[in-house]
Scaffold this active site. Structure first.
Site, mmCIF file in Angstrom:
data_model
loop_
_atom_site.group_PDB
_atom_site.id
_atom_site.type_symbol
_atom_site.label_atom_id
_atom_site.label_comp_id
_atom_site.label_asym_id
_atom_site.label_seq_id
_atom_site.Cartn_x
_atom_site.Cartn_y
_atom_site.Cartn_z
ATOM 1 N N ARG A 149 0.820 -1.217 0.000
ATOM 2 C CA ARG A 149 0.000 0.000 0.000
ATOM 3 C C ARG A 149 0.851 1.262 0.000
ATOM 4 N NH1 ARG A 149 -2.228 3.467 3.988
ATOM 5 N NH2 ARG A 149 -1.167 2.280 5.600
ATOM 6 N N ILE A 150 1.818 1.379 0.925
ATOM 7 C CA ILE A 150 2.618 2.596 1.012
ATOM 8 C C ILE A 150 3.558 2.704 -0.183
ATOM 9 C CG2 ILE A 150 4.220 3.929 2.414
ATOM 10 C CD1 ILE A 150 1.442 3.688 3.587
ATOM 11 N N ASP A 169 9.792 -6.376 -4.282
ATOM 12 C CA ASP A 169 8.858 -6.761 -3.230
ATOM 13 C C ASP A 169 9.077 -8.231 -2.895
ATOM 14 O OD1 ASP A 169 6.165 -5.390 -1.997
ATOM 15 O OD2 ASP A 169 6.004 -7.571 -2.054
ATOM 16 N N ALA A 225 8.462 2.247 7.697
ATOM 17 C CA ALA A 225 7.783 0.961 7.855
ATOM 18 C C ALA A 225 7.873 0.501 9.310
ATOM 19 C CB ALA A 225 8.388 -0.064 6.900
ATOM 20 N N ARG A 226 8.878 -0.315 9.618
ATOM 21 C CA ARG A 226 9.175 -0.729 10.985
ATOM 22 C C ARG A 226 10.696 -0.752 11.145
ATOM 23 N NH1 ARG A 226 4.697 0.378 11.803
ATOM 24 N NH2 ARG A 226 3.076 -0.717 12.990
ATOM 25 N N ASP A 250 11.638 7.133 10.736
ATOM 26 C CA ASP A 250 10.475 7.389 11.580
ATOM 27 C C ASP A 250 10.263 6.242 12.563
ATOM 28 O OD1 ASP A 250 8.125 8.923 12.324
ATOM 29 O OD2 ASP A 250 6.923 7.387 11.307
ATOM 30 N N GLU A 255 11.025 -0.023 19.932
ATOM 31 C CA GLU A 255 9.947 0.879 20.317
ATOM 32 C C GLU A 255 9.037 0.155 21.312
ATOM 33 O OE1 GLU A 255 7.868 2.902 17.154
ATOM 34 O OE2 GLU A 255 9.594 2.751 15.820
ATOM 35 N N HIS A 279 7.927 7.932 15.171
ATOM 36 C CA HIS A 279 6.850 7.113 14.608
ATOM 37 C C HIS A 279 5.576 7.940 14.414
ATOM 38 C CE1 HIS A 279 5.615 2.624 14.234
ATOM 39 N NE2 HIS A 279 4.941 3.375 13.365
#
Length: 305
Positions: A149-150, A169, A225-226, A250, A255, A279
């Site tokens: 999606r992003i 991907d 993303a992460r 980000d 976290e 984030h």
């Protein structure tokens, strides 16, 4: 049932009204009776794990307006029969949420145009443009890692700035032919590595030291993303050695408390070559209102059954 909203700041009034029409709603972790909550609405402020469950033993539902769920111990809650409701897989709705894609470009622009130090310098009373010569996006090669999606959203944003966009991907056949590429070949000429992979056992540390070593020294990395998708130690080492021009992140490892003394010191030493935000990619007024109204409806539908 008793519903606890762990982070009530900014929770939409309309969503609260729909919950209160059906359930007792508690706001904040210190609300009287919070330990008896049967449902908790969570964002990203803390780990939702076995220890959390021990403090809330009556839990039946965990509701999170997120697609990434690494803040929730899914294995533990599956074993004890606690249902987790989230935005994962709700593509038709999420295709209308643009905040993270926009933040990706904001980070890139802030990094390459050195906006943060330039603004800080003016705030200090100076008016000198010479220390803050930046770079343009036009003509740069962008490699998207992830075309979900992003990735699909940021591709035309980069293209609008005149970037050459290519993508890979982990899902075969997802990348359209006009963007598909050989990763090893493109890495050597990549200016911007834009990370948009979901986090799972196959993508943890996907961007490792070997991949970073194939990037040219002018390259920058942006990750919305992460944090765990990138080998953070390898990235910091590459930045410190001058093998990469910069990074805008980000998301970080560990976290919701990622900033230990060592990382703070290394980030300070790197200066404006490392741009960190907490984030906030999806954290806009518009996106929060939309996703939390939506996830409340998901919860009401699920419990109504």
């Amino acid at each position: 049932m008793t519903v606890l909203i762990l982070e009530p700041d900014g929770f939409p009034d309309a969503a609260l009204d729909r919950l209160r029409a059906r359930h007792q709603v508690l706001l904040g972790p210190d609300a009287p009776g919070a330990q008896d909550a049967e449902t908790v609405f969570v964002r990203l402020a803390g780990a939702i794990d076995a220890a959390f469950h021990a403090r809330h033993p009556r839990l039946r539902h965990i509701v999170s307006p997120t697609t990434g769920l690494n803040h929730i111990d899914l294995e533990h809650f599956a074993a004890v029969g606690v249902e987790v409701l989230s935005l994962r897989g709700r593509v038709d709705f999420l295709d209308h949420i643009h905040a993270t894609a926009e933040h990706t470009l904001a980070l890139v622009l802030a990094l390459v145009r050195r906006l943060v130090p330039a603004a800080v310098d003016v705030a200090a009373g100076n008016w000198n443009r010479y220390p803050f010569k930046g770079r343009e996006l036009h003509g740069k090669t962008v490699l998207l890692l992830g075309y979900g999606r992003i990735g699909r959203m940021v591709a035309p944003l980069y293209a609008a700035f005149g970037c050459r966009v290519q993508a890979i991907d982990i899902v075969p056949g997802r990348v359209p032919l006009e963007l598909a590429c050989d990763c090893d070949e493109v890495l050597a000429r990549t200016d911007i590595l834009s990370v948009h992979l979901p986090l799972d056992v196959t993508t943890t540390g996907f961007v490792d030291g070997a991949m970073l070593s194939r990037l040219p020294s002018r390259a920058i990395i942006v990750n919305t993303a992460r944090g765990e998708v990138i080998d953070q130690e390898a990235l910091l080492a590459a930045l410190e050695a001058g093998r990469l021009a910069g990074a805008a992140l980000d998301v970080l490892w560990h976290e919701p408390e990622p900033l230990d003394a060592g990382l703070r010191a290394r980030a300070a030493a790197l200066g404006d070559r490392l741009l960190l935000t907490a984030h906030i990619g999806g954290f806009t007024h518009e996106s929060l209102e939309a996703v939390e109204n939506f996830i409340v409806d998901v919860f009401i539908d699920a419990t109504g059954r």
